[in-house]
Design an enzyme around this catalytic site. Sequence first.
Site, PDB file in Angstrom:
ATOM      1  CG  HIS A 311      10.305 -13.044  70.668  1.00  0.00           C
ATOM      2  ND1 HIS A 311      10.118 -12.830  69.321  1.00  0.00           N
ATOM      3  CD2 HIS A 311       9.087 -13.005  71.248  1.00  0.00           C
ATOM      4  CE1 HIS A 311       8.827 -12.659  69.107  1.00  0.00           C
ATOM      5  NE2 HIS A 311       8.175 -12.759  70.241  1.00  0.00           N
ATOM      6  CG  ASP A 368       4.592 -14.195  77.923  1.00  0.00           C
ATOM      7  OD1 ASP A 368       3.541 -13.566  78.036  1.00  0.00           O
ATOM      8  OD2 ASP A 368       4.826 -14.980  76.989  1.00  0.00           O
TER       9      ASP A 368
END
Length: 433
Positions: A311, A368
């Site tokens: 991320h 996700d």
Amino acid sequence: MPHNYYTGEKAELKIDGQVHELPVIVGTEGEKAIDIRSLRGQTGYVAFDSGYANTGSCISNITYLDGERGVLSYRGYDIAELAENCSFVEVAYLLDHGSLPTRAELGEFSQMLNDFAMIHEDMIRFFDSYPPKSPPMAILSSMVNSLCSFYPEMTENPLENIDRMSARLLSKVRTIAAFSYKKSLGYPVVYPRHDLSYCANFLNMMFDSPVRPYEINHKVVAALNKLLILHGDHEQNCSTSTVRMVGSARVNLYASVSAGISALWGPLHGGANQAVMEMLQSIHESGGDYRQYVERAKDPKDPFRLAGFGHRVYKTYDPRCRIIKQACDEVLDDLKFSDPLLDLAKELEEVALKDDYFVERNLYPNVDFYSGIIYRAIGIPTSMFTVMFALGRLPGWIAHWKEMWDDPAWRISRPRQVYIGPLSRPFVPIDQR
Ligand code: ACO
């Protein structure tokens, strides 16, 4: 928005033998920034920051994120508490209005969502023109853009109509998403019902059929509420920045959100939930050797990346992923659904988190990584995963568009560049080239 974030402190920049002072800004959580808006005027230099990793593009009071500590809150409320105690509609209200609704406010808001749930019959015909197997995100983005032709309520000041426009968008996107799924199967669409809550209504539009009525399962409804809440907002991510950037040219809400949907589609952003499921499926089908995928992800010559890992902002465990991972076990247990892909995902995570490559780069599973397992358990097909993300992210996009529109410091978004192309070249007529 309060304007007391200038502390009086100045940063000094020494360049070309001269010292320039730039004001320092401090946010409510102690986040610091240097206001460089006068940089070019003072020095002739621009700031270079590809990927905007060090650029604060706005002052915002919607979402706080601390990627080092793994903290995420909407309007000051911790997301874990919101996910545990609220419905998605309450959180959408919170994001878009700034405070949690009273019962009366929630009733009024829910009524608006009901009133706006249908889409114009002419729009329903659009679905017939898409080829079979069209990507649902392409359909969603163009249908949302088309909404401004059917509901052109942008006035001189669109903020006057913002509550109606937001409710209309939140409600209709849900209907469009479900209709696009039905149309992709060649099945008749199922109209929204006024007696159902937001998530139950969506599930009913997705799964009810003239030959097999859908039975609402409250555990499935609760799981969906939780997932949508956790996707509600995430400050200046790629799709939200897109909504703000497009909107900064004074583009209407529907068109700005349509652009955000396109940005979300990418596999490095919201499209990662589909990519994770496809990756897990392919590991499972090829005998379950996930170590081979970890090795490929580490190979600098191989473009493959472990989907659902890493991320830009989190350098620790994504707090949303922690909640979703726990919810996976609960939902699968509640629904008596056993999924080998969940075991595979957990094993893959364990191996990656112990691997030096992932440890050195602070790569953890993101939102996700596990969300698709829940979507799968509640019957949502993989092709619809990113549409589900869009449904959840919509209140965030609306809140940011609204904040941007209302910002007294608003200017059209227009970054600069550092040109490294050829110097002036003599023009050569076409016959002499
Ligand atoms: N698998 C393997 N290596 C990775 C991964 C991954 N998933 N993610 C990052 N890395 C490596 C990079 O190769 C790079 O290594 P290097 O320093 O040796 O060159 C290092 O980690 C830093 O990565 P960057 O690409 O610089 O990080 P950036 O912040 O630009 O990208 C992103 C973040 C796009 C999320 C990236 O981690 C990625 O591609 N992840 C996979 C896709 C994904 O899951 N996206 C969803 C993100 S959450 C969301 O948007 C909803």
